[in-house]
Structure formats: C-alpha cells, structure tokens
Motif scaffolding. Structure first.
Motif, PDB file in Angstrom:
ATOM      1  N   ILE A   1      -0.048   0.140  -7.064  1.00 53.25           N
ATOM      2  CA  ILE A   1       0.231  -1.260  -6.732  1.00 53.25           C
ATOM      3  C   ILE A   1       0.306  -2.098  -8.004  1.00 53.25           C
ATOM      4  N   VAL A   2      -0.655  -1.907  -8.904  1.00 55.26           N
ATOM      5  CA  VAL A   2      -0.653  -2.659 -10.167  1.00 55.26           C
ATOM      6  C   VAL A   2       0.597  -2.335 -10.990  1.00 55.26           C
TER       7      VAL A   2
ATOM      8  N   ILE B   1       0.836  -1.201   0.000  1.00 57.54           N
ATOM      9  CA  ILE B   1       0.000   0.000   0.000  1.00 57.54           C
ATOM     10  C   ILE B   1       0.869   1.248   0.000  1.00 57.54           C
TER      11      ILE B   1
ATOM     12  N   LEU C   1      -4.247   1.947  -5.857  1.00 56.85           N
ATOM     13  CA  LEU C   1      -4.446   0.700  -6.602  1.00 56.85           C
ATOM     14  C   LEU C   1      -3.668   0.701  -7.913  1.00 56.85           C
TER      15      LEU C   1
ATOM     16  N   GLY D   1       2.682   1.464  -3.343  1.00 58.76           N
ATOM     17  CA  GLY D   1       1.665   1.792  -4.343  1.00 58.76           C
ATOM     18  C   GLY D   1       1.274   3.257  -4.295  1.00 58.76           C
TER      19      GLY D   1
ATOM     20  N   VAL E   1      -7.711   6.272  -3.340  1.00 57.45           N
ATOM     21  CA  VAL E   1      -7.760   4.806  -3.378  1.00 57.45           C
ATOM     22  C   VAL E   1      -7.395   4.296  -4.772  1.00 57.45           C
ATOM     23  N   VAL E   2      -7.930   4.919  -5.815  1.00 61.04           N
ATOM     24  CA  VAL E   2      -7.617   4.512  -7.185  1.00 61.04           C
ATOM     25  C   VAL E   2      -6.141   4.780  -7.478  1.00 61.04           C
TER      26      VAL E   2
END
Length: 91
Positions: free
Chosen positions: A39-40, A9, A36, A12, A32-33
């Motif tokens: 992280i991806v 986290i 994410l 990311g 949050v996006v």
C-alpha cells in the motif's frame, strides 16, 4: 469509501507480493506487513507519477506502469524493512 479501502488492500497485496517475488530468497515478514508495504509503495508511486508527469488512472483500466514501478519500490521497502528490523535477511 469501503470499496476504496478494500481496493487499496487488494492492490497493496498484489504489489507487496510482486515486490517479494523480485527479491531472491525468503523474506521473514508477515502477510500484513507485505500488504502494508504494498500500500505504501502504491501511494509513493501514485503520487510520484502524478506530481512528476501528471499521470493518473482516471480513464479506468489497470495502471500497469504504476503496478510495475510499485513492485520495484515495494522490493526496496522490503529490503529497508528487513535492515531496520536487524534480521538476518540481507540483499
């Protein structure tokens, strides 16, 4: 296990934020996006560096090359996310 999740986290968030900084203007995505996407991007770059070059960071320290490439990949993912959402944000 929990430390790995928290680490993912944090990394990311850093990579996602760097990706947003690389893009001009304002991106209409949430924190949050951003995390994410970071992280991806980190997973994509980590796997890519490992499978293409055998590079991993098991020696400790900070994987600067992974973070830099991850920020570029995150910027690309942010652009793709914006286009998929159909927002007014275009690059």
């Amino acid at each position: 296990m929990l430390g790995t999740i928290i680490g993912a986290i944090i990394v990311g968030a850093i990579i996602g934020a760097l990706g947003r900084l690389l893009l001009p203007g304002k991106q209409n995505i949430s924190l949050v996006v951003t995390i994410l996407i970071g992280i991806v991007a980190n997973l994509i770059v980590g796997w890519g560096l490992y499978f293409l070059f055998g590079y991993n960071n098991n020696n400790g320290g900070i994987a600067w090359i992974g973070i830099l490439i991850g920020a570029i990949v995150a910027a690309l993912l942010i652009v793709l996310y914006g286009r998929m959402r159909g927002g007014s944000r275009t690059v």
